[in-house]
Motif scaffolding. Structure first.
Motif, PDB file in Angstrom:
ATOM      1  N   GLY A  86       0.853  -1.218   0.139  1.00 47.48           N
ATOM      2  CA  GLY A  86       0.004  -0.041  -0.028  1.00 47.48           C
ATOM      3  C   GLY A  86       0.667   1.392   0.018  1.00 47.48           C
ATOM      4  N   ILE A  87       0.097   2.246   0.682  1.00 44.53           N
ATOM      5  CA  ILE A  87       0.609   3.616   0.452  1.00 44.53           C
ATOM      6  C   ILE A  87       1.729   4.106   1.641  1.00 44.53           C
ATOM      7  CG2 ILE A  87       0.098   6.183   0.564  1.00 44.53           C
ATOM      8  CD1 ILE A  87      -2.558   4.953  -0.883  1.00 44.53           C
ATOM      9  N   GLY A  88       1.373   3.558   2.937  1.00 46.94           N
ATOM     10  CA  GLY A  88       2.122   3.697   3.979  1.00 46.94           C
ATOM     11  C   GLY A  88       1.832   5.163   4.713  1.00 46.94           C
ATOM     12  N   ASN A  89       2.220   5.265   5.894  1.00 48.76           N
ATOM     13  CA  ASN A  89       1.990   6.281   7.103  1.00 48.76           C
ATOM     14  C   ASN A  89       3.266   7.296   6.774  1.00 48.76           C
ATOM     15  OD1 ASN A  89      -0.652   5.461   7.749  1.00 48.76           O
ATOM     16  ND2 ASN A  89       0.091   5.076   9.981  1.00 48.76           N
ATOM     17  N   ALA A  90       2.707   8.497   7.095  1.00 50.86           N
ATOM     18  CA  ALA A  90       3.618   9.547   7.151  1.00 50.86           C
ATOM     19  C   ALA A  90       4.754   9.751   5.804  1.00 50.86           C
ATOM     20  CB  ALA A  90       4.546   9.390   8.587  1.00 50.86           C
ATOM     21  N   LYS A  91       4.295   9.435   4.763  1.00 52.12           N
ATOM     22  CA  LYS A  91       5.456   9.470   3.665  1.00 52.12           C
ATOM     23  C   LYS A  91       5.138  10.719   3.036  1.00 52.12           C
ATOM     24  CE  LYS A  91       7.071   5.387   4.429  1.00 52.12           C
ATOM     25  NZ  LYS A  91       7.065   4.124   3.643  1.00 52.12           N
ATOM     26  N   PRO A  92       6.029  11.650   2.686  1.00 54.62           N
ATOM     27  CA  PRO A  92       5.926  12.634   1.841  1.00 54.62           C
ATOM     28  C   PRO A  92       5.676  12.459   0.517  1.00 54.62           C
ATOM     29  CG  PRO A  92       8.351  12.600   2.568  1.00 54.62           C
ATOM     30  CD  PRO A  92       7.432  11.157   3.028  1.00 54.62           C
ATOM     31  N   ARG A  93       4.334  12.586  -0.154  1.00 54.61           N
ATOM     32  CA  ARG A  93       4.172  12.217  -1.454  1.00 54.61           C
ATOM     33  C   ARG A  93       3.442  13.450  -2.072  1.00 54.61           C
ATOM     34  NH1 ARG A  93       7.295   8.920  -0.444  1.00 54.61           N
ATOM     35  NH2 ARG A  93       6.565   6.754   0.097  1.00 54.61           N
ATOM     36  N   ALA A  94       3.664  13.493  -3.523  1.00 52.51           N
ATOM     37  CA  ALA A  94       3.108  14.547  -4.437  1.00 52.51           C
ATOM     38  C   ALA A  94       1.879  14.569  -4.418  1.00 52.51           C
ATOM     39  CB  ALA A  94       3.938  14.506  -5.689  1.00 52.51           C
ATOM     40  N   ASN A  95       1.159  13.420  -4.457  1.00 52.31           N
ATOM     41  CA  ASN A  95      -0.240  13.017  -4.569  1.00 52.31           C
ATOM     42  C   ASN A  95      -0.992  13.556  -3.102  1.00 52.31           C
ATOM     43  OD1 ASN A  95      -3.045  12.188  -4.503  1.00 52.31           O
ATOM     44  ND2 ASN A  95      -2.364  10.401  -5.766  1.00 52.31           N
TER      45      ASN A  95
END
Length: 310
Positions: A86-95
């Motif tokens: 999945g996407i994960g927690n606390a990740k800096p993402r452009a989306n």
């Protein structure tokens, strides 16, 4: 942490399916925002949805297809296996929909019988941001493997493609926080996946599914009672059964993706094998049937925490 992305409230039930000596469970992360469907699958218009009335209400509303992010937790041969993280927690993402998430994914995984330290294998179908996020979690301000005792697997073709690609900053960040820490811990294994597939655990095979990315794999589960296929992003949404030529805006090779999708669907059609969609909203799974020159999905709801042999 992005305070504008609150923790989603999803019922803490774990849906799963028994294949005989293999059990598979869906572990929810988030429902993806409504605008995801039109962005990801721009060819899916309301008219396209109208041609497959079986998509509503579970898989689409009147206007757009619904999508979700979840992992599959598999028990096979005495091993605990997680397919995609999945996407994960606390990740800096452009989306914005993925940026700084705060979900209870690990609690859900533990409730499904898969506390992180118990996981033996993590299978990465392909190295995209929404499939590797829970590879790592913050520990003392650093990104560390979420599954400390697991081997992480991906195809050698996939790894070598991205290693040779000039990455933009958003993808560089993803590798920095979700892939390289696992590599640096010595936990990533690269697997050669031939045309006939490669068995990585009893009854668990990686099978080639290129097109979305060059080295993407699907995961075939060969249980004693029935078979199942976890799609990765070879099939993003059930509408692609009715319209296999509808492709994702982020497919690297759309023509190859269409060939892969058609091959996989043809192998499942009119059998009792389960199709398990990595981004399919609930009910997530079903059998594939040919209907009026197309395919359709007959949904199969699954039960709570199926035991092996149940």
């Amino acid at each position: 942490m992005n305070a504008t992305t609150p923790r989603q409230s999803i019922p803490v039930t774990t849906t799963g399916w028994s294949l005989g000596d293999i059990a598979v469970r869906r572990v929810d992360e988030i429902e993806l925002p409504r605008q995801t469907g039109p962005w990801l699958l721009p060819g899916v218009t309301p008219a396209v949805l109208d041609e497959a009335s079986w998509l509503r209400p579970d898989f689409a509303d009147a206007e757009v297809p619904r999508l979700a992010s979840h992992s599959f937790a598999v028990e096979a041969g005495g091993l605990r296996i997680v397919v995609d993280t999945g996407i994960g927690n606390a990740k800096p993402r452009a989306n914005p929909a993925w940026n700084g998430l705060d979900t209870d994914f690990l609690e859900r995984l533990t409730a499904a019988g898969f506390p992180p330290e118990s996981v033996d294998l993590v299978i990465t179908t392909h190295l995209h941001t929404d499939h590797v996020g829970w590879n790592t979690r913050l520990a003392g301000g650093n990104w560390a493997p979420t599954f400390p005792n697991a081997r992480y697997l991906t195809s050698r073709t996939e790894w070598e493609h991205w290693a040779a690609t000039d990455l933009d900053e958003a993808r560089t960040q993803m590798f920095r926080d979700s892939v390289h820490p696992v590599r640096d811990a010595g936990q990533y294994d690269l697997v050669h996946v031939p045309e006939q597939g490669h068995e990585v655990a009893p009854g668990v095979l990686l099978v080639p599914a290129p097109g979305h990315t060059p080295g993407q794999v699907a995961v075939e589960l060969r249980g004693s009672d029935r078979r199942a296929l976890i799609t990765g992003d070879s099939i993003h949404h059930p509408v692609q059964l009715s319209h296999p030529h509808v492709h994702s805006c982020v497919d690297i090779d759309p023509a190859q993706a269409i060939r892969t999708r058609t091959r996989l669907l043809d192998g499942l059609a009119d059998t009792d094998a389960l199709l398990l969609g990595t981004h399919f909203p609930r009910p997530t799974a079903g059998t594939v049937r040919r209907e009026h020159g197309r395919y359709r999905l007959l949904a199969e709801q699954g039960g709570e925490n199926p035991a092996i042999g149940a």
